[in-house]
Structures are given as structure tokens and as C-alpha cells.
Design an enzyme around this catalytic site. Structure first.
Site, PDB file in Angstrom:
ATOM      1  N   ARG A  66       0.820  -1.210   0.000  1.00  0.00           N
ATOM      2  CA  ARG A  66       0.000   0.000   0.000  1.00  0.00           C
ATOM      3  C   ARG A  66       0.854   1.259   0.000  1.00  0.00           C
ATOM      4  O   ARG A  66       0.423   2.299  -0.463  1.00  0.00           O
ATOM      5  CB  ARG A  66      -0.978   0.007   1.188  1.00  0.00           C
ATOM      6  CG  ARG A  66      -2.107   0.993   0.987  1.00  0.00           C
ATOM      7  CD  ARG A  66      -3.180   1.030   2.086  1.00  0.00           C
ATOM      8  NE  ARG A  66      -3.379  -0.194   2.798  1.00  0.00           N
ATOM      9  CZ  ARG A  66      -2.986  -0.393   4.061  1.00  0.00           C
ATOM     10  NH1 ARG A  66      -2.384   0.561   4.732  1.00  0.00           N
ATOM     11  NH2 ARG A  66      -3.199  -1.551   4.650  1.00  0.00           N
ATOM     12  N   TYR A 119     -13.941  19.544 -12.771  1.00  0.00           N
ATOM     13  CA  TYR A 119     -14.399  18.198 -13.115  1.00  0.00           C
ATOM     14  C   TYR A 119     -15.536  17.796 -12.157  1.00  0.00           C
ATOM     15  O   TYR A 119     -15.476  18.099 -10.965  1.00  0.00           O
ATOM     16  CB  TYR A 119     -13.207  17.242 -13.022  1.00  0.00           C
ATOM     17  CG  TYR A 119     -13.588  15.797 -13.088  1.00  0.00           C
ATOM     18  CD1 TYR A 119     -14.134  15.265 -14.252  1.00  0.00           C
ATOM     19  CD2 TYR A 119     -13.430  14.955 -11.992  1.00  0.00           C
ATOM     20  CE1 TYR A 119     -14.506  13.929 -14.302  1.00  0.00           C
ATOM     21  CE2 TYR A 119     -13.788  13.626 -12.045  1.00  0.00           C
ATOM     22  CZ  TYR A 119     -14.327  13.127 -13.209  1.00  0.00           C
ATOM     23  OH  TYR A 119     -14.696  11.814 -13.260  1.00  0.00           O
ATOM     24  N   ASP A 191      -4.757  20.970 -10.929  1.00  0.00           N
ATOM     25  CA  ASP A 191      -5.053  19.697 -11.593  1.00  0.00           C
ATOM     26  C   ASP A 191      -4.590  19.842 -13.042  1.00  0.00           C
ATOM     27  O   ASP A 191      -5.187  20.587 -13.825  1.00  0.00           O
ATOM     28  CB  ASP A 191      -6.556  19.416 -11.503  1.00  0.00           C
ATOM     29  CG  ASP A 191      -6.952  18.090 -12.154  1.00  0.00           C
ATOM     30  OD1 ASP A 191      -6.252  17.659 -13.098  1.00  0.00           O
ATOM     31  OD2 ASP A 191      -7.965  17.507 -11.745  1.00  0.00           O
ATOM     32  N   LYS A 216      -6.123   9.522 -18.049  1.00  0.00           N
ATOM     33  CA  LYS A 216      -6.352  10.268 -19.280  1.00  0.00           C
ATOM     34  C   LYS A 216      -5.083  10.251 -20.137  1.00  0.00           C
ATOM     35  O   LYS A 216      -4.650   9.193 -20.541  1.00  0.00           O
ATOM     36  CB  LYS A 216      -6.831  11.682 -18.924  1.00  0.00           C
ATOM     37  CG  LYS A 216      -7.885  11.720 -17.792  1.00  0.00           C
ATOM     38  CD  LYS A 216      -9.211  11.102 -18.183  1.00  0.00           C
ATOM     39  CE  LYS A 216     -10.197  10.946 -17.021  1.00  0.00           C
ATOM     40  NZ  LYS A 216     -10.500  12.129 -16.223  1.00  0.00           N
TER      41      LYS A 216
HETATM   42  C1  LIG Z   1     -11.073  12.402 -14.964  1.00  0.00           C
HETATM   43  C2  LIG Z   1     -10.634  13.567 -14.172  1.00  0.00           C
HETATM   44  C3  LIG Z   1     -10.432  13.457 -12.797  1.00  0.00           C
HETATM   45  C4  LIG Z   1     -10.733  12.187 -12.022  1.00  0.00           C
HETATM   46  O1  LIG Z   1      -9.845  11.193 -12.365  1.00  0.00           O
HETATM   47  P1  LIG Z   1     -10.211   9.600 -12.300  1.00  0.00           P
HETATM   48  O2  LIG Z   1      -8.949   8.982 -12.758  1.00  0.00           O
HETATM   49  O3  LIG Z   1     -11.377   9.384 -13.225  1.00  0.00           O
HETATM   50  O4  LIG Z   1     -10.550   9.303 -10.884  1.00  0.00           O
HETATM   51  C5  LIG Z   1      -9.961  14.568 -12.107  1.00  0.00           C
HETATM   52  N1  LIG Z   1      -9.713  15.728 -12.757  1.00  0.00           N
HETATM   53  C6  LIG Z   1      -9.917  15.874 -14.079  1.00  0.00           C
HETATM   54  C7  LIG Z   1      -9.616  17.183 -14.731  1.00  0.00           C
HETATM   55  C8  LIG Z   1     -10.371  14.801 -14.835  1.00  0.00           C
HETATM   56  O5  LIG Z   1     -10.572  14.955 -16.157  1.00  0.00           O
END
Ligand SMILES: *Cc1c(COP(=O)(O)O)cnc(C)c1O
Length: 399
Positions: A66, A119, A191, A216
Site C-alpha cells: 500500500r 471536473y 489539476d 487520461k
Molecule cells: C477524470 C478527471 C479526474 C478524475 O480522475 P479519475 O482517474 O477518473 O478518478 C480529475 N480531474 C480531471 C480534470 C479529470 O478529467
């Protein structure tokens, strides 16, 4: 954490070179070109004293899956290097990265100032759930630094933004917001999912913490979920040994870390292609008579076009648009496409098209959508790696 396979490259080397090589030495692993996938949950100690020393942080070495894994450690070193940070933590999803962050660094009574457009699940966490733990989130228009000044309070511990924002592509001036946040004694979190460190490096512009949904572009192939945080060693240690170890347990699997390392090898090629195709499609869509507005930072019509050009290497692969026929026309566009795939997520080889108000951002109720400034008719496209002419034909034909 053990550094067995580390390989430090001079950071005068280019981004693509470091994205392929940094943090892994094949010679430390029988010459294996790719990092081995360590499928183990736990690690043997030489002696009772040695195990105790590892737990006490007095001896190097892994303890339990972990809190660390050698394959994951390669990914973490590489991400830290590419973002220009001291250290990184890889997590099981982007949301896992965000909950590790807020649950570790904040306490009841603290406040976050966040940009008004986030998001959907980040918004849900901030607006609907953190208040249950005594943490208040004030939303502000961070595209205007005065918006931040007005929302700060003595309890502000964190300022949070995406840029460009998901889904409507607002661009926030990272250096300006970083300066105000620093004066307020808070931590500035960006982010960086939409850009990846290839297109934008918030830490170099003064941010304290970068988060990612590695699901992504970093993974890039739509075959895994993962997240990451990049920050100072001190913050990452707290996130690892409190946030992941004791609070949310959102550790990444070694196999997913391996897949992200594989994705990173082509990150620059993919982002170059996503950006080039999206820039052309954004112009095509803007010129179409059925289209009311296209939100893409590379367009002259984008309100923060000049800032985006200063702050980002390229304009990325995400486009949002609104049709003159509103939501019904948007739904028809989605139903008419044949190459673009109707799906949420983004950053994949496949072009993905979705309707934020009923899908990724359904966490905002209609009132919240109106207050936070995005409309029901907005359609989001993640431009993939297909041939531009084919995508152009598909989207314009569907309109
Ligand atoms: C998809 C996304 C998230 C969340 O990520 P997950 O991997 O789906 O948990 C957070 N911030 C942005 C800008 C995103 O596009």
C-alpha cells in the site's frame, strides 16, 4: 523508499528523452529494457531489527504494497522529474489522489478556494461532501485574480484550480494565482490532467502541488484508472504515509504503473498530434453555421488566448462547443457521429464525445450549473489520434 533501479539523467536533456528514460536503469534489472512488474503485496525483511528499522524510516527498503512498490517507484520518479517536482505519489485514480490530498492536508475548520468550474466528481467532493467533515469550499472565478482575493479568508489553507478547466476550457493564470496564494500562506494545487507536464508545468510557475488523473493522457490508451500527485518530498511523504496508508488506501497496482510508463514513452508524440488535430477541428467547428461557440484556448476568440499561449506549449486535445440548436442539436450531433465514440473520459487514441450536463458533470444540479457558468447545451470532445480528415468529415457531416 529503495532506489535500486534509479537512473538520474541530466535535466538539460529534452522532455521526450526524460519521459522515456528517467528513473529506470535496465542494467540494474538483468538488462530488461522495460521495468519488471513487481506483483507482490509485501516485502521480506532480513531480520526483525531490519523490519523495525524500515518501519521507523531508519532503513531503506519497501515495507508493504500500500505504501510502495518498485515498479510504482519508477513511475513516481519519472512523473516527479517531468513535472519539475521533488517527489510524486501514484494513486489508483484521479479522485484517489484528490481525497488523499484533502484528507491529509486539511482539517475541520479549514477552507478551500476553488475555481468555479471543476471536473464533476471534484465538484461533488468539494461542494457536497467536504462540508460533512467541516471543510468549507468557496468557489470563485479564478480567471480573475481579484476573484481569489475576494474569496480568501484567514481559514484558507488551499487554493485549487484546473486549467484549462473541465469541461468549458477556462484558462487560469497560474503564476498570478500562485503569488496571491503564497502571500495568503495557503497551498496552491493545480489539476494538470488536461495538459500533462509536456504542455504545462504548474510547479515551475509557482504552484505547490500538481494532481493528475493519469487515466487520461498519461496512460493515454483508455485501459486503466490511475492518478498522481507531484509536490515537495515533505508533502508526498505525508500523503504516502498518512493519506494512502491510513486514510483512503488508494494505492495503484504495479501493472497499471507499468502501463502508464509505457504510455509515457509516446506522450510527446501523442500530445503533439492531439493538439495539432484539435486546433484544426476547433477552427472548422467555429466556422460552421450550426455552431454557436467553440471553447478552445488556441482560438483567437478564446478570452484567455494570449495567456494560454504564454502558459502552455500547445493548446491540447480538448474542445467544448455549443450549438445554435442547444441541447437537442447537441444530442443529435452525438447520435450522428460514426468515428467519434459516445463515451466519457478523455485523452485516449479514440475521439470521445459526451454531454457534460447529463454525464461527467451531472454532479452539478441545474441551479449549480447556472451559478457555476456552464450551460445544458455544452458538448465536450476529446480529440483522438485518428486522421484529421476523417474526424473533420465525421463531425461536420454529423452537424
Ligand atoms: C477524470 C478527471 C479526474 C478524475 O480522475 P479519475 O482517474 O477518473 O478518478 C480529475 N480531474 C480531471 C480534470 C479529470 O478529467
Amino acid at each position: 523508499m529503495s532506489d535500486l533501479s534509479n537512473r538520474h539523467l541530466p535535466n538539460s536533456l529534452g522532455f521526450a528523452t526524460r519521459a522515456i528514460h528517467h528513473g529506470y536503469d535496465p542494467q540494474a534489472h538483468l538488462g530488461s529494457l522495460n521495468p519488471p512488474v513487481f506483483l507482490t503485496s509485501t516485502y521480506a525483511f532480513d531480520s526483525a531489527a531490519e523490519g523495525a528499522a524500515r518501519f521507523a524510516g531508519e532503513a531503506e527498503g519497501f515495507i508493504y504494497g500500500r505504501v510502495g512498490n518498485p515498479t510504482v517507484a519508477v513511475l513516481e520518479r519519472r512523473l516527479a522529474e517531468l513535472e519539475g517536482g521533488e517527489a510524486a505519489l501514484a494513486t489508483s485514480s484521479g479522485v484517489g489522489a484528490l481525497t488523499a490530498l484533502v484528507w491529509t492536508l486539511l482539517a475541520s475548520g479549514d477552507e478551500i478556494v476553488a475555481d468555479q468550474m471543476l471536473y464533476g466528481c471534484t465538484f461533488g467532493l468539494f461542494e457536497h461532501h467536504l462540508p460533512r467533515f467541516g471543510i468549507r469550499v468557496r468557489f470563485a472565478d479564478l480567471t480573475d485574480p481579484a476573484g481569489l482575493e475576494a474569496a480568501l479568508s484567514p481559514a484558507t489553507r488551499m487554493v485549487f484550480t484546473e486549467t484549462p478547466s473541465n469541461p468549458n476550457m477556462r484558462v487560469v493564470d497560474i503564476a498570478a494565482i500562485a503569488a496571491i496564494t503564497r502571500r495568503a500562506g495557503a497551498l496552491f494545487v493545480v489539476d494538470n490532467t488536461y495538459c500533462t507536464p509536456y504542455l504545462q508545468r504548474p510547479l515551475e510557475l509557482g504552484a505547490d502541488i500538481v494532481t493528475h488523473s493519469a487515466t487520461k493522457y498519461l496512460g493515454g490508451h483508455g485501459d486503466l484508472l490511475a492518478g498522481a500527485v507531484v509536490a515537495s518530498q515533505e508533502i508526498i511523504d505525508r500523503l504516502r504515509f498518512t493519506g494512502i496508508k491510513e486514510l483512503n488506501g488508494a494505492c495503484i497496482s504495479a501493472f497499471d504503473a507499468f502501463l502508464i510508463l509505457r504510455g509515457l514513452k509516446t506522450l510527446t508524440l501523442r500530445m503533439d498530434r492531439h493538439s495539432a488535430t484539435a486546433a484544426k477541428l476547433a477552427r472548422d467547428l467555429e466556422a460552421h453555421p450550426a455552431v454557436a461557440a467553440v471553447y478552445y484556448p488556441g482560438l483567437d476568440s478564446h478570452p484567455q488566448h494570449a495567456l494560454a499561449q504564454r502558459q502552455m506549449r500547445q493548446m491540447g486535445g480538448m474542445i467544448a462547443l455549443e450549438l445554435k440548436g442547444g441541447l437537442p442539436a447537441g444530442r443529435a450531433l452525438m447520435d450522428n457521429v460514426k468515428i467519434a465514440t459516445r463515451a466519457v473520459s478523455l485523452g485516449d487514441a479514440e475521439t470521445l464525445i459526451q454531454h457534460p450536463a447529463s454525464m461527467t458533470h451531472a454532479t452539478y444540479d441545474p441551479d449549480e450549473r447556472a451559478r457555476h457558468g456552464f450551460t445544458d447545451g455544452l458538448i465536450r470532445i476529446s480529440v483522438g489520434l485518428e486522421d484529421y480528415e476523417d474526424l473533420r468529415g465525421d463531425l461536420l457531416g454529423a452537424l
